[in-house]
Design an enzyme around this catalytic site. Structure first.
Site, PDB file in Angstrom:
ATOM      1  N   TYR A   1      25.086  11.426 102.890  1.00 44.24           N
ATOM      2  CA  TYR A   1      25.743  12.659 102.431  1.00 44.24           C
ATOM      3  C   TYR A   1      26.884  13.036 103.375  1.00 44.24           C
ATOM      4  CZ  TYR A   1      26.439  17.265 100.450  1.00 44.24           C
ATOM      5  OH  TYR A   1      27.005  18.354  99.830  1.00 44.24           O
TER       6      TYR A   1
ATOM      7  N   PHE B   1      54.627  18.102  86.594  1.00 42.56           N
ATOM      8  CA  PHE B   1      53.583  17.234  86.051  1.00 42.56           C
ATOM      9  C   PHE B   1      52.489  18.152  85.512  1.00 42.56           C
ATOM     10  CE2 PHE B   1      49.791  14.649  85.855  1.00 42.56           C
ATOM     11  CZ  PHE B   1      50.254  13.716  84.950  1.00 42.56           C
ATOM     12  N   THR B   2      51.855  17.703  84.433  1.00 43.21           N
ATOM     13  CA  THR B   2      50.928  18.566  83.676  1.00 43.21           C
ATOM     14  C   THR B   2      49.838  19.192  84.549  1.00 43.21           C
ATOM     15  OG1 THR B   2      49.713  16.566  83.102  1.00 43.21           O
ATOM     16  CG2 THR B   2      51.343  17.345  81.503  1.00 43.21           C
TER      17      THR B   2
ATOM     18  N   ASP C   1      53.773  14.632  96.287  1.00 43.21           N
ATOM     19  CA  ASP C   1      52.787  14.045  95.373  1.00 43.21           C
ATOM     20  C   ASP C   1      52.946  12.540  95.553  1.00 43.21           C
ATOM     21  OD1 ASP C   1      51.399  12.857  93.333  1.00 43.21           O
ATOM     22  OD2 ASP C   1      51.808  14.435  91.881  1.00 43.21           O
TER      23      ASP C   1
ATOM     24  N   LYS D   1      46.256   5.471  90.706  1.00 39.66           N
ATOM     25  CA  LYS D   1      47.500   4.784  90.321  1.00 39.66           C
ATOM     26  C   LYS D   1      47.826   3.717  91.371  1.00 39.66           C
ATOM     27  CE  LYS D   1      47.706   8.730  87.860  1.00 39.66           C
ATOM     28  NZ  LYS D   1      46.618   9.740  87.910  1.00 39.66           N
TER      29      LYS D   1
ATOM     30  N   ARG E   1      54.844  12.058  75.662  1.00 37.67           N
ATOM     31  CA  ARG E   1      55.281  12.840  76.820  1.00 37.67           C
ATOM     32  C   ARG E   1      56.510  13.626  76.367  1.00 37.67           C
ATOM     33  NH1 ARG E   1      51.366  12.578  81.097  1.00 37.67           N
ATOM     34  NH2 ARG E   1      50.827  14.096  79.539  1.00 37.67           N
TER      35      ARG E   1
ATOM     36  N   PHE F   1      47.722  18.507  75.130  1.00 40.20           N
ATOM     37  CA  PHE F   1      47.950  17.129  74.661  1.00 40.20           C
ATOM     38  C   PHE F   1      46.687  16.281  74.682  1.00 40.20           C
ATOM     39  CE2 PHE F   1      47.877  15.141  78.862  1.00 40.20           C
ATOM     40  CZ  PHE F   1      48.138  16.230  79.697  1.00 40.20           C
TER      41      PHE F   1
HETATM   42  O1  PLI Z   1      44.581  12.116  87.037  1.00 36.09           O
HETATM   43  P1  PLI Z   1      44.407  12.607  88.438  1.00 36.09           P
HETATM   44  O2  PLI Z   1      43.714  13.907  88.511  1.00 36.09           O
HETATM   45  O3  PLI Z   1      43.824  11.593  89.353  1.00 36.09           O
HETATM   46  O4  PLI Z   1      45.903  12.821  89.042  1.00 36.09           O
HETATM   47  C1  PLI Z   1      46.725  13.837  88.575  1.00 36.09           C
HETATM   48  C2  PLI Z   1      48.154  13.426  88.732  1.00 36.09           C
HETATM   49  C3  PLI Z   1      48.915  13.978  89.702  1.00 36.09           C
HETATM   50  N1  PLI Z   1      50.219  13.615  89.871  1.00 36.09           N
HETATM   51  C4  PLI Z   1      50.801  12.681  89.096  1.00 36.09           C
HETATM   52  C5  PLI Z   1      52.220  12.327  89.344  1.00 36.09           C
HETATM   53  C6  PLI Z   1      50.075  12.064  88.102  1.00 36.09           C
HETATM   54  O5  PLI Z   1      50.661  11.127  87.366  1.00 36.09           O
HETATM   55  C7  PLI Z   1      48.703  12.438  87.877  1.00 36.09           C
HETATM   56  C8  PLI Z   1      47.952  11.891  86.820  1.00 36.09           C
HETATM   57  N2  PLI Z   1      48.519  11.133  85.900  1.00 36.09           N
HETATM   58  C9  PLI Z   1      47.962  10.648  84.805  1.00 36.09           C
HETATM   59  C10 PLI Z   1      46.541  10.874  84.427  1.00 36.09           C
HETATM   60  C11 PLI Z   1      48.797   9.845  83.941  1.00 36.09           C
HETATM   61  O6  PLI Z   1      48.321   9.329  82.924  1.00 36.09           O
HETATM   62  O7  PLI Z   1      49.983   9.687  84.272  1.00 36.09           O
END
Ligand code: PLI
Length: 484
Positions: free
Chosen positions: A78, A130-131, A221, A264, A388, A455
């Site tokens: 933990y 970003f969303t 970011d 990513k 998008r 979306f």
């Molecule tokens: O999906 P998360 O919570 O691991 O990350 C959020 C997020 C933050 N910043 C940016 C630039 C992103 O592209 C992002 C998530 N992007 C997704 C899910 C996408 O499909 O692009």
């Protein structure tokens, strides 16, 4: 012996494939049925109904044998997991931040950052929204303001760094609101909503100087910062001899902290982190991470997830990896461009974006052209993509009306190390087929609309039946798709 170094050499992926996952082509009838059941929203399709999945590059990468081996070394204590310390030191080595808090994914880091830095009435400038980033800023009582350069809003503008911040817009913002209302400037690498467009180091240095002058924090970011580093190496004078690792470090050195979605760049299926240089912010974030994610040495992740991410950092920063990753995006983009398909240029790092305004000029923006095009592409071939545009932009919190973004795009997002060039060829053929059929792609009506991040779950129906010729692999069928 003489060696002719000018001879053309193709690039190839710096890996070979050890394990495969079968995928299955569906029939056109099955796809029409699936799209109607999914209410013309590609997020609501089942994965088993999809042939080539270009919905997102998030959490969809193929891990290496080295990463999979690391999963077996998960220390699931933990508190104080060995893998946390591995992650912390990999972040410090490659990103340079001394304080790291793991989070379950990027939005977990965004939530904590927004809660500790934003006060009601604050304004957070950023290089395009970003969303998930914006919704956390708004939920914390702040308002997002776009300060990206104007070129970023024009799909065919060839500026090499469309992710740059416009310093005049920033100065104007400070004049209007005062620096004390701006807790930090949010700078995103390879700006997602602009088409995966990088910023330059020259621009980031100017932004840093602006922040120093006004006493404002600069938060990166870093989700796709390694891909941004690749573009700096390729396009910015003076960087071609530097490694992406060196460039990444230089980017981070200019910032006060970062949020990160490891799903990513970092080649993992889950994970993220929040970093600071200042121990005070770190302490405040530690207090909140235990409320929302978990103890500060696991932040919602298993020990094995942290190990896979630490190993992912080492692999993903390699120049050869980044060259092949961005090279595959470029391969698909060039193919589409040569066929006359309207796309966003220059090509970005993680996806090719179709310009739905030019693709479907007969549709108005509030007929959701990009949403309709994504649905048509799926019906044509089982390729899943993502809107998008106006749907992703959501409604203005004050007026309640749709936000009308200048960019109305369909994103063909390429997972890392997952698909081959042959898959890209199939995708290109399907986009070309939709282009030939473009007049048969009709507008949509929204029939269900969630309040936040609509979306993901909104429902739609076509205002008239879609008419697509030559649907399916044999290209012999004609389909008219509409709700019964
Ligand atoms: O999906 P998360 O919570 O691991 O990350 C959020 C997020 C933050 N910043 C940016 C630039 C992103 O592209 C992002 C998530 N992007 C997704 C899910 C996408 O499909 O692009």
């Amino acid at each position: 012996m003489t060696v002719n170094s000018k001879r053309k050499r193709s690039w190839a992926e710096p890996f070979k494939i050890k394990m495969v996952e079968p995928i299955k082509m569906t029939t056109a009838e099955e796809r029409v049925e699936a799209m109607e059941t999914a209410r013309y929203n590609t997020f609501l399709l089942k994965s088993a109904e999809v042939y080539i999945d270009l919905l997102t590059d998030s959490g969809t990468s193929a891990m290496s044998d080295y990463q999979w081996a690391g999963l077996m070394l998960g220390d699931e204590a933990y508190a104080g997991s060995e893998n946390f310390f591995r992650l912390e030191s990999a972040v410090e080595k490659f990103y340079g931040y001394p304080y790291t808090i793991p989070t379950h994914q990027g939005r977990g880091a965004e939530n904590i950052l927004s809660k500790i830095l934003i006060k009601p009435g604050d304004v957070v400038p950023g290089n395009m929204y970003f969303t998930t980033t914006r919704i956390h800023q708004e939920l914390a009582g702040g308002a997002f303001e776009d300060v990206i350069i104007e070129e970023a809003h024009k799909p065919d503008n060839l500026h090499p760094f469309k992710g740059n911040i416009d310093l005049d817009k920033l100065a104007d913002l400070v004049d209007r609101h005062g620096a004390e209302r701006i807790p930090y400037i949010s700078v995103e690498a390879c700006v997602n909503m602009a088409g995966g467009q990088p910023f330059s180091l020259a621009n980031l240095k100017e932004v840093r100087a602006f922040c120093d002058k006004h006493g404002i924090l600069l938060i990166l970011d870093a989700t796709r910062a390694m891909e941004n580093a690749w573009f700096i190496k390729e396009r910015e004078p003076g960087y071609d001899d530097k490694s992406c690792a060196e460039i990444l470090k230089e980017i981070c050195d200019l910032t006060d902290g970062c949020t990160m979605s490891g799903k990513k760049d970092l080649l993992v299926n889950i994970g993220g982190f929040l970093c600071f240089r200042d121990i005070e912010y770190y302490r405040r974030a530690c207090e909140l991470v235990v409320v929302y994610e978990g103890l500060h040495t696991y932040g919602g992740l298993a020990g094995r997830d942290m190990e896979a991410m630490a190993r992912g950092i080492e692999e993903a920063v390699e120049d050869e990896h980044l060259k092949a990753r961005v090279g595959q995006v470029s391969y698909l983009g060039q193919k589409l461009k040569h066929s006359g398909i309207p796309i966003v240029e220059p090509l970005g790092g993680h996806a090719v974006y179709l310009d739905a305004r030019k693709f479907l000029p007969h549709l108005k923006q509030d007929e959701f052209p990009a949403q309709a095009l994504a649905a048509a592409l799926y019906i044509d071939s089982g390729v899943r993509s993502m809107e998008r545009g106006i749907v992703s932009a959501g409604r203005d919190k004050k007026t309640g009306s749709h936000r009308y973004p200048k960019l109305e795009l369909v994103r063909l997002t390429i997972p890392r190390r997952v698909y081959t060039q042959a898959h890209m060829d199939v995708v290109a053929e399907s986009v070309e087929s939709c282009y030939e059929n473009r007049e048969g792609i009709k507008g949509l009506r929204m029939t269900y609309e969630p309040d936040n991040l609509r979306f993901f779950q909104a429902h739609f129906e076509p205002s008239a039946p879609f008419v697509l010729e030559g649907v399916g692999l044999d290209r012999s069928k004609r389909y008219s798709a509409s709700r019964k």
